[in-house]
Scaffold this motif. Structure first.
Motif, PDB file in Angstrom:
ATOM      1  N   ARG A 140      -7.128 -15.320   3.958  1.00 10.37           N
ATOM      2  CA  ARG A 140      -6.286 -15.415   5.299  1.00 10.37           C
ATOM      3  C   ARG A 140      -6.213 -14.157   6.144  1.00 10.37           C
ATOM      4  O   ARG A 140      -6.180 -14.079   7.216  1.00 10.37           O
ATOM      5  CB  ARG A 140      -5.116 -15.765   4.891  1.00 10.37           C
ATOM      6  N   TYR A 141      -6.506 -12.860   5.178  1.00 11.22           N
ATOM      7  CA  TYR A 141      -6.610 -11.880   6.002  1.00 11.22           C
ATOM      8  C   TYR A 141      -7.860 -10.997   6.022  1.00 11.22           C
ATOM      9  O   TYR A 141      -7.855  -9.776   5.959  1.00 11.22           O
ATOM     10  CB  TYR A 141      -5.739 -10.949   5.226  1.00 11.22           C
ATOM     11  N   ASN A 142      -9.013 -11.765   6.050  1.00  9.53           N
ATOM     12  CA  ASN A 142     -10.262 -11.131   6.102  1.00  9.53           C
ATOM     13  C   ASN A 142     -10.777 -10.287   7.240  1.00  9.53           C
ATOM     14  O   ASN A 142     -11.515  -9.607   7.241  1.00  9.53           O
ATOM     15  CB  ASN A 142     -11.456 -12.215   5.852  1.00  9.53           C
ATOM     16  N   ASN A 143      -9.735 -10.387   8.203  1.00  5.87           N
ATOM     17  CA  ASN A 143     -10.211  -9.627   9.532  1.00  5.87           C
ATOM     18  C   ASN A 143      -9.471  -8.623   9.552  1.00  5.87           C
ATOM     19  O   ASN A 143      -9.358  -7.739  10.597  1.00  5.87           O
ATOM     20  CB  ASN A 143      -9.822 -10.809  10.483  1.00  5.87           C
ATOM     21  N   ARG A 144      -8.604  -8.215   8.521  1.00  8.35           N
ATOM     22  CA  ARG A 144      -7.676  -7.057   8.507  1.00  8.35           C
ATOM     23  C   ARG A 144      -7.989  -5.886   7.544  1.00  8.35           C
ATOM     24  O   ARG A 144      -8.297  -6.433   6.431  1.00  8.35           O
ATOM     25  CB  ARG A 144      -6.205  -7.386   8.433  1.00  8.35           C
ATOM     26  N   LEU A 145      -7.784  -4.765   7.816  1.00 11.22           N
ATOM     27  CA  LEU A 145      -8.129  -3.363   6.801  1.00 11.22           C
ATOM     28  C   LEU A 145      -6.597  -3.114   6.314  1.00 11.22           C
ATOM     29  O   LEU A 145      -6.565  -2.492   5.262  1.00 11.22           O
ATOM     30  CB  LEU A 145      -8.612  -2.345   7.644  1.00 11.22           C
ATOM     31  N   GLY A 146      -5.430  -3.352   7.082  1.00 10.82           N
ATOM     32  CA  GLY A 146      -4.329  -3.149   6.379  1.00 10.82           C
ATOM     33  C   GLY A 146      -4.057  -1.635   6.937  1.00 10.82           C
ATOM     34  O   GLY A 146      -4.589  -1.000   7.947  1.00 10.82           O
ATOM     35  N   ALA A 147      -2.870  -1.106   6.605  1.00 10.85           N
ATOM     36  CA  ALA A 147      -2.324   0.215   6.986  1.00 10.85           C
ATOM     37  C   ALA A 147      -3.348   1.371   6.629  1.00 10.85           C
ATOM     38  O   ALA A 147      -4.028   1.422   5.658  1.00 10.85           O
ATOM     39  CB  ALA A 147      -1.141   0.536   6.300  1.00 10.85           C
ATOM     40  N   VAL A 148      -3.821   2.421   7.646  1.00  9.29           N
ATOM     41  CA  VAL A 148      -4.644   3.089   7.313  1.00  9.29           C
ATOM     42  C   VAL A 148      -4.065   4.599   7.049  1.00  9.29           C
ATOM     43  O   VAL A 148      -4.616   5.447   6.190  1.00  9.29           O
ATOM     44  CB  VAL A 148      -5.570   3.512   8.707  1.00  9.29           C
ATOM     45  N   SER A 149      -2.806   4.882   7.562  1.00  7.31           N
ATOM     46  CA  SER A 149      -2.072   6.053   6.989  1.00  7.31           C
ATOM     47  C   SER A 149      -1.421   6.290   5.876  1.00  7.31           C
ATOM     48  O   SER A 149      -1.102   5.239   5.589  1.00  7.31           O
ATOM     49  CB  SER A 149      -1.176   6.748   8.360  1.00  7.31           C
ATOM     50  N   SER A 150      -1.718   7.028   4.875  1.00  5.77           N
ATOM     51  CA  SER A 150      -0.770   7.083   3.697  1.00  5.77           C
ATOM     52  C   SER A 150       0.367   7.000   3.891  1.00  5.77           C
ATOM     53  O   SER A 150       1.134   6.650   2.942  1.00  5.77           O
ATOM     54  CB  SER A 150      -1.360   8.433   3.017  1.00  5.77           C
ATOM     55  N   ALA A 151       0.977   7.637   4.958  1.00  8.20           N
ATOM     56  CA  ALA A 151       2.504   7.521   5.192  1.00  8.20           C
ATOM     57  C   ALA A 151       2.900   6.190   5.202  1.00  8.20           C
ATOM     58  O   ALA A 151       3.975   5.687   4.553  1.00  8.20           O
ATOM     59  CB  ALA A 151       2.906   8.505   6.503  1.00  8.20           C
TER      60      ALA A 151
END
Length: 593
Positions: free
Chosen positions: A58-69
């Motif tokens: 379902r989320y194959n088009n997303r990388l997710g949050a990029v910043s460690s914060a």
């Protein structure tokens, strides 16, 4: 003076509020499974790359949050939310397997919070892990990211477009790490540079990211093929290559000069406490680094004594040191080509498959393949590894072997490595967990390193029982693999808690493991990069051996090895104390018929 009735009622009610607040809802399997499902949905949504590796598309088009914060905030919020929600239930009424789920969820969530006390996010890249490697694997078309439909191809374009921002975030974290003196050792930074050079090419013929457009499904129209080929080339030239070159320049010009000369995290601010935590997390025990170090020394001494017997079996005349030198240098004990390594592993497969039913009543439905490690990561990759497949079987598990410098790869370790990584090792352990429909998803796809790697090493031992070490040279390989894991206990704790240098650790490895300089360096640098992980193998295996011996002694002639293995694997990957309690219950049940 008498109190008014309203004031008295208020006083009584206020005194009763804490007691009322402590009243918990009796837990039932249905209620808890609903909570676990909600937790897993939240987890996958916030970790889309993990979802892809777990087979959730379902989320194959997303990388997710990029910043460690943002990543840390998400992890903290998710852990706190479900610790609080699970605490609303009284787990006492739950059946034993459901109680394992309850306790295990809380255990893992608490570990997340405990881990956030340490600045691991300031070291987001090393030679074994990091988004630069994960993205290259996914984008190659030979890993978890699917490339079967036009939408799959478009999904990757969207996901990969987030990489430049992720690179900027990683560099920002590393700059913070420089300021706080939390940086990688220089020796490890140097290993990352050639990886980045490889993935930073703008030669589309050589780019690993262009793999999917070289093997379009036959059903794609000429128009789709043309559009996607152009879009993938543009992605590489305008986004991925510039991002990797920026990261390469930063690592080379800024980060490498700021790198440290020390090897272990014990030398970092708060490093001793940090390492004690990762040791507990990796082993799922309360063992201290000092205790683990001593266990390692005892195991190395025990296995060296077995090597004395093994050298006689192969007819070697000389000291153990001379035997190790022979094992390290004899060309006849090494491969000549990548193709020869693959053929050797493929030859092991049918032999194990023909006998594995002697040990197991259940085998996975999922298939697996044998492949060499990709060129862009083989220089620093482990000698062998496993990547699990998807639940539906469409993406097979993969047993990866490292073919870098084949003339350094030993023939005598093929059986042990295959047993550990493929069958009955990680392929059985992880596939059977995924296929156990009655377990909550967080258990089917989660992992406890000590159990997982302990099972892999225990599986090497099982080769004895199905004749995989009848060749005395393969028995030498079995001892090589086992002493390797004993050495890990000594070296990992030596580096991170006793102040050992990289060179000191390499010397100890070479003195006790019959492998060459290339392997010794790769291994020690792995322990430096991933503190504590190397402790899990031997600690987990020792517990599995202990539990089997306990069951054999308690049950005598009624002991059923296949039933024991089913019990061990039926709970998924769990902490060692959870496994021990489950096996104790199983022994009691067997005694009672």
């Amino acid at each position: 003076m008498t109190r008014s009735l309203p004031l008295l009622l208020c006083t009584l009610l206020c005194a009763a509020l804490p007691a009322l607040a402590q009243v918990k809802t009796p837990a039932t399997p249905e209620k808890m499974n609903a909570l676990y499902a909600q937790y897993w949905e939240d987890y996958l949504r916030e970790n889309p790359v993990a979802a892809t590796f777990n087979g959730d598309q379902r989320y194959n088009n997303r990388l997710g949050a990029v910043s460690s914060a943002e990543q840390r905030a998400q992890r903290r919020a998710l852990a706190e939310k479900y610790l609080a929600r699970s605490a609303e239930f009284d787990p006492a009424p739950l059946p034993s397997e459901d109680r394992i789920s309850y306790d295990l969820l809380r255990y893992r969530l608490q570990q997340v919070l405990d881990g956030l006390r340490f600045p691991s996010d300031l070291v987001p890249v090393d030679q074994f892990s990091g988004l630069h490697l994960t993205l290259a694997q996914l984008g190659s078309g030979s890993s978890a990211q699917p490339f079967q439909t036009v939408q799959d191809y478009d999904n990757w374009l969207q996901r990969a477009a987030g990489y430049p921002a992720a690179v900027d975030a990683m560099m920002a974290d590393m700059r913070t790490g420089i300021a706080q003196r939390v940086v990688m050792p220089k020796a490890l930074i140097s290993r990352v540079l050639p990886q980045l050079e490889n993935v930073a090419t703008d030669d589309l013929e050589k780019s690993t990211y262009m793999g999917p457009v070289k093997k379009f499904p036959a059903s794609f129209s000429p128009a789709d093929k043309a559009r996607l080929t152009e879009a993938y080339g543009k992605l590489v030239r305008e986004q991925l290559t510039p991002a990797n070159r920026k990261l390469l320049a930063f690592m080379s010009d800024t980060y490498l000069p700021a790198g440290r000369d020390s090897a272990g995290i014990g030398a970092l601010p708060g490093g001793q406490e940090w390492y004690a935590f990762v040791a507990r997390r990796s082993t799922t025990t309360e063992l201290t680094p000092a205790q683990i170090h001593d266990i390692g020394l005892r195991e190395v001494a025990r296995i060296r004594a077995q090597f004395e017997e093994a050298k006689l079996r192969v007819g070697f005349k000389g000291t153990l040191k001379q035997f190790f030198e022979h094992l390290n240098t004899a060309p006849e004990l090494r491969f000549k080509s990548r193709e020869e390594i693959l053929a050797a592993y493929e030859a092991v497969r049918p032999r194990v498959e023909a006998k594995v039913n002697q040990l197991f009543a259940y085998v996975p439905k999922a298939p697996f393949e044998i492949r060499p490690v990709e060129a862009f990561r083989e220089v620093s990759a482990a000698p062998a590894s496993y990547q699990r497949g998807s639940v539906d079987g469409k993406r097979p598990g993969v047993f990866y072997f490292n073919a870098y410098k084949p003339e350094t790869r030993t023939r005598f370790t093929t059986n042990a490595f295959f047993l550990h990584e493929a069958i009955p090792g990680h392929h059985f352990e992880r596939s059977l967990a995924q296929e156990t429909a009655g377990l909550p998803a967080f258990r089917r796809f989660g992992s406890s390193t000590a159990f997982s790697e302990g099972w892999g090493l225990y599986s090497e031992m099982l080769g004895q029982e199905i004749g995989m070490y009848d060749d005395p040279w393969q028995w030498v390989g079995r001892l090589t693999a086992e002493v390797w894991r004993g050495v890990r206990l000594v070296v990992d704790t030596g580096i991170h808690s006793k102040g050992w240098t990289r060179e000191q650790a390499i010397a100890y490895f070479k003195d006790n493991v019959p492998q060459d300089e290339v392997t010794a360096v790769q291994e020690v640098e792995r322990y430096i990069a991933v503190p504590g992980q190397a402790l899990s193998y031997k600690i987990g295996e020792l517990k599995l051996r202990e539990l089997r011996a306990r069951a054999e002694a308690a049950l005598g002639p009624t002991f059923d090895l296949r039933a024991f293995h089913n019990e061990v694997l039926s709970h998924g990957s769990v902490p060692l104390d959870v496994l021990e309690s489950a096996v104790n219950r199983w022994i009691a049940a067997q005694k009672n018929g």
